[in-house]
Structure formats: C-alpha cells, structure tokens
Write a protein that holds these residues in place. Structure first.
Motif, short mmCIF file in Angstrom:
data_model
loop_
_atom_site.label_atom_id
_atom_site.label_comp_id
_atom_site.label_asym_id
_atom_site.label_seq_id
_atom_site.Cartn_x
_atom_site.Cartn_y
_atom_site.Cartn_z
N ALA A 183 0.85 -1.20 0.00
CA ALA A 183 0.00 0.00 0.00
C ALA A 183 0.88 1.24 0.00
O ALA A 183 1.89 1.31 0.71
CB ALA A 183 -0.90 -0.01 1.23
N PHE A 184 0.50 2.22 -0.80
CA PHE A 184 1.27 3.47 -0.92
C PHE A 184 0.55 4.54 -0.10
O PHE A 184 -0.55 4.96 -0.45
CB PHE A 184 1.38 3.87 -2.39
CG PHE A 184 2.16 2.86 -3.18
CD1 PHE A 184 1.59 1.64 -3.55
CD2 PHE A 184 3.49 3.10 -3.52
CE1 PHE A 184 2.32 0.69 -4.25
CE2 PHE A 184 4.23 2.16 -4.22
CZ PHE A 184 3.65 0.94 -4.58
N GLY A 285 -0.44 -7.78 7.15
CA GLY A 285 -0.06 -8.57 5.97
C GLY A 285 0.19 -7.67 4.79
O GLY A 285 0.73 -8.10 3.78
N VAL A 286 -0.20 -6.39 4.93
CA VAL A 286 0.05 -5.42 3.87
C VAL A 286 1.39 -4.73 4.16
O VAL A 286 1.67 -4.36 5.30
CB VAL A 286 -1.09 -4.37 3.81
CG1 VAL A 286 -0.77 -3.28 2.80
CG2 VAL A 286 -2.41 -5.03 3.49
N GLU A 287 2.19 -4.58 3.13
CA GLU A 287 3.44 -3.83 3.29
C GLU A 287 3.10 -2.36 3.06
O GLU A 287 2.66 -1.98 1.97
CB GLU A 287 4.45 -4.31 2.25
CG GLU A 287 5.75 -3.53 2.27
CD GLU A 287 6.67 -3.99 1.13
OE1 GLU A 287 6.86 -5.20 0.95
OE2 GLU A 287 7.14 -3.10 0.40
N ASN A 288 3.29 -1.56 4.10
CA ASN A 288 2.98 -0.13 3.94
C ASN A 288 4.24 0.64 3.56
O ASN A 288 5.28 0.53 4.21
CB ASN A 288 2.42 0.42 5.25
CG ASN A 288 1.00 -0.07 5.48
OD1 ASN A 288 0.19 -0.08 4.56
ND2 ASN A 288 0.72 -0.51 6.70
N ILE A 289 4.12 1.39 2.49
CA ILE A 289 5.27 2.18 2.02
C ILE A 289 4.90 3.66 2.17
O ILE A 289 3.91 4.11 1.58
CB ILE A 289 5.58 1.87 0.54
CG1 ILE A 289 5.79 0.35 0.37
CG2 ILE A 289 6.80 2.64 0.07
CD1 ILE A 289 5.97 -0.08 -1.07
N ASN A 312 2.94 1.59 10.99
CA ASN A 312 4.15 0.79 11.13
C ASN A 312 4.76 0.51 9.75
O ASN A 312 5.01 -0.64 9.39
CB ASN A 312 3.81 -0.53 11.86
CG ASN A 312 5.07 -1.20 12.34
OD1 ASN A 312 6.12 -0.56 12.44
ND2 ASN A 312 4.99 -2.50 12.59
N TYR A 313 4.95 1.56 8.99
CA TYR A 313 5.40 1.40 7.60
C TYR A 313 6.76 0.70 7.53
O TYR A 313 7.59 0.81 8.43
CB TYR A 313 5.42 2.73 6.85
CG TYR A 313 6.11 3.86 7.56
CD1 TYR A 313 7.45 4.07 7.40
CD2 TYR A 313 5.39 4.72 8.40
CE1 TYR A 313 8.09 5.10 8.05
CE2 TYR A 313 6.01 5.75 9.06
CZ TYR A 313 7.37 5.94 8.89
OH TYR A 313 7.99 6.95 9.55
N ASP A 314 6.92 -0.06 6.45
CA ASP A 314 8.10 -0.90 6.30
C ASP A 314 9.26 -0.17 5.66
O ASP A 314 10.42 -0.41 5.96
CB ASP A 314 7.76 -2.12 5.43
CG ASP A 314 6.61 -2.92 6.02
OD1 ASP A 314 5.44 -2.54 5.78
OD2 ASP A 314 6.88 -3.89 6.74
N ARG A 315 8.95 0.66 4.69
CA ARG A 315 10.01 1.36 3.97
C ARG A 315 9.48 2.71 3.48
O ARG A 315 8.28 2.99 3.57
CB ARG A 315 10.54 0.50 2.82
CG ARG A 315 9.47 -0.27 2.05
CD ARG A 315 10.06 -1.08 0.92
NE ARG A 315 11.07 -2.02 1.30
CZ ARG A 315 10.86 -3.32 1.57
NH1 ARG A 315 9.64 -3.82 1.49
NH2 ARG A 315 11.85 -4.12 1.89
#
Ligand SMILES: Nc1nc2c(ncn2[C@@H]2O[C@H](COP(=O)(O)OP(=O)(O)OP(=O)(O)O)[C@@H](O)[C@H]2O)c(=O)[nH]1
Ligand SMILES: [Mg+2]
Length: 378
Positions: A183-184, A285-289, A312-315
């Motif tokens: 997700a952006f 389960g979603v990668e937050n960017i 809790n964004y990943d990158r």
C-alpha cells in the motif's frame, strides 16, 4: 557640511561629545590614534546641513584605520556584513526566500567550523550548506577527526569520501524481503498514484509478474479515474474498495496475482481520524510504504513521518527528488526514523522516472547534492 576635529581618550567619549555637539545625525569621517600613553585619538566628524543631500547609510560608516583600534575592526566587519546582506537581498529580491537567506547567513556566521583544520572545515561547510543539521555535521566531522589518520583526510576530496561512507553506513539498507500486497501511503499530492503506476509497470513488464491494483481512494471524483487510466494502458485489473470488507474481497479476487498494489487517498495528514480509518482498511499482511518528498521542509517531513507511524510502515520512497535542491535535511530524518528507502522518484514520466535507492546513492545525494551527474537507475 560642517566638519569638526575632536581629540578624546576613547571612542565612547568621542561619540558622546560629537553627538552633543553636532547632533544625532553626525557622521564620523575618520579616526586615528595620536598616542598610546596617554591614550588619545583624533576624530573628524561632520554634520550635513541639508538633510535631503545626506549620504546613504553605507557612506556614514567611519573610514577607519584598521590597526589603530579594535572598534574600527568591528566597524569594518559590520560594514562588510551589511554589504553582504545587501548583496544577498538583491540576489533574492525576485524570489525572496527568507529561509534560504537565513540558511546562507547561518553558514556565513557558523563559527563551529573554525575548530577544524581547513580540509575538514570545507567538508563541514558543505554539509551545512546542503541542509544537514549542525548537530549531525559536527558529529560526522568529529568522528572523522578522531578515527582517521591525517593522511586519509588531508584534502577536501579525501574527507568528503570518508564523510560519504559514514553517512551511507548510518542509513538503513533495504531488505530484499517484500510482501505481496503493497500500500502506498503519504500526504496529499506526494506522488502515491504516479509512483504506484511506475512500479506496476516495473513488476509486470520487467519482472513479468501478474499484477493487480486496488484503489481505496474514493474521496475525489477523479482519483480512481487516474489509476484506471494507468490500469487500462498497462492492461492490468483494478478494484475499487472504500471499506475494509470490499478491500478483503478485492484481495481475494486477486488470488492469482503475484503482486497487489494499493493506492490510498490523499488526505490531510493532520486528520488523525482519516488515518485511523485507512489503517483499519489496510489489514496486517500489507506492506505499507510511506512516500515523502524532500522538497518539503524538515519540520513537515518529521511531522508527517510521525503521524504515519500508526501504519508501522516498512520502507520509504522519496518522491520528486528531481525538484529538490538540498537533500541534507533528509539525512537527519532518515537517521531518526531508522527506516530504509527503497526507491527515489525523479520525474513525472510513467514508468521511466523511478530509481532503486541504496544507502550509497543516498549518501552521494546528501553530501554532493547532485542528482543528474549520477546514473541512478538501479
Ligand atoms: N517532478 C515530479 N513530479 C512528480 C513526481 N511524482 C509525481 N509527480 C507529480 O506530482 C503530482 C501529484 O502526483 P500524484 O501521483 O497524483 O500524487 P498523489 O499522492 O497520488 O496525490 P493525491 O492522491 O491527491 O494525494 C502529479 O502532477 C505528478 O505528475 C516526481 O517524481 N517528480
Ligand atoms: Mg493519488
């Protein structure tokens, strides 16, 4: 013009007498020391009798004999500083950017640098000029001074290489681990939809992956349309999901996809309620960017990054790097957030203007401030 000569034991006494005698508008034409013991100075002062013919404030400054008195040195420096400010004001008169002016003055007046030998002083000044905070610049230069032998840092070039390595080492490296749903997220207009489209093209064309798109952006009429256009051009399926149930159904319908890219609405990041609603939709389960643009101020970037912490964004993806003049403030923020940067976006062209980021590449940008002279394409 009326000119008078005065003798006094110091400048203070002389100016008191001149003011009393010739009035507050009197100007000092010259000053020289007559004797050391007893201390005696001679001053020539004047009063302009026609106020409309008065010389400009610059010309009112004393003509001084620099060696004769510390006051004259201060006066000279003040005069030079005033001229610099005038020159800067003129330079910036059309786009009077006060913060840039302040920054320049900060650099000029920064006396921290005086503590370093010349080659390290240049490295320090470069960091400050590029927007790195004084705290971070000082700590980097102190580390170089303490830990590297003189021969390794004897020129600006050598010192800069080491500074660049230190910056790169302190930035977090992106992990190769990626999630299937990305997700952006980020503030309004930062480039979420455009970046998503660039990456969609990358995954489906270069990596030959099966890609699906979801947009949760139903707040603006044109928002979903914007992504639909990209989806149509690339021949990719798109789902619209404004609520959690719809989102889960969309994800389920993309069971055969290798990658699902999720666009989110551009909302005011100060609106915590909106951010919580969005967080609720983007299940675990979603990668937050998080998308951030270094074109915005340090304070805005930090505030945004902190408000989006609930995801809790990943990158991080840095956007609009092509529009940015200084990357130094980015260093402070990335160092503080401790999150890796996966990509840099460098223009409006889809899918061309996106690059893979790395700590080394970021360090170059941060220290050398040059985007175009490097081959950024990863
Ligand atoms: N110069 C430059 N412009 C960019 C870049 N990425 C996006 N843009 C432009 O920024 C503007 C906003 O881009 P969008 O992708 O719509 O931004 P968004 O975050 O989706 O906007 P909202 O959905 O309204 O929050 C568009 O005009 C883009 O072309 C970039 O890397 N460089
Ligand atoms: Mg958008």
């Amino acid at each position: 013009m009326q000119i008078k000569r005065y003798e006094a034991i110091n400048m203070q006494e002389a100016t008191n007498r001149i003011k009393k005698d010739l009035g507050p508008d009197a100007i000092i034409l010259s000053m020289k020391k007559i004797s050391e013991r007893p201390p005696l100075i001679e001053i020539l002062a004047a009063r302009d009798e026609k106020p409309e013919c008065r010389p400009s404030p610059h010309k009112q400054l004393p003509k001084v004999d620099q060696q004769s008195d510390p006051i004259s040195c201060v006066a000279k420096e003040l005069h030079e500083l005033k001229s610099s400010v005038e020159a800067l004001k003129q330079k910036f008169s059309y786009q009077c950017d006060i913060s840039e002016l302040k920054e320049t003055m900060n650099v000029l007046l920064d006396n921290n640098s005086a503590r370093y030998p010349e080659h390290l002083r240049d490295v320090y000044m470069r960091m400050i000029a590029n927007g790195i905070s004084r705290f971070k610049a000082t700590s980097l230069v102190e580390t170089i001074k303490k830990n590297y032998p003189y021969e390794d840092t004897a020129t600006y070039e050598k010192g800069a290489v080491i500074a660049e390595q230190l910056i790169a080492r302190s930035l977090k490296k992106d992990s190769p681990k990626e999630k299937r749903i990305k997700a952006f997220i980020g503030p309004t207009g930062v480039g979420k939809t455009t970046t998503l489209a660039k990456l969609a093209a990358h995954y489906c064309i270069e990596k030959k992956m099966k890609v699906g798109m979801i947009t949760t952006d139903t707040y603006r009429i044109a928002a979903a349309e914007q992504l639909k256009v990209y989806a149509r051009i690339m021949g990719l399926p798109i789902e619209i999901a404004s609520e959690k149930d719809m989102f889960l159904r969309s994800v389920a319908s993309f069971a055969d996809k290798d990658m699902i890219l999720v666009d989110t609405p551009g909302r005011n990041h100060n609106d915590d309620q909106c951010l919580r609603e969005l967080k609720n939709i983007l299940e675990s389960g979603v990668e937050n960017i998080l998308l951030l643009s270094p074109t915005t101020s340090r304070e805005y970037l930090l505030d945004t990054a902190n408000r989006f912490k609930i995801f809790n964004y990943d990158r991080i993806i840095l956007t609009k790097v092509d529009e940015c003049g200084h990357f130094g403030s980015m260093y402070d923020i990335l160092d503080e957030l401790g999150k890796p940067v996966s990509h840099l976006t460098t223009g409006q062209n889809v899918p061309k203007d996106i690059e893979k980021a790395s700590p080394e590449r970021l360090a170059k940008l941060i220290l050398e401030n040059r985007l175009n002279s490097y081959q950024l394409r990863g």
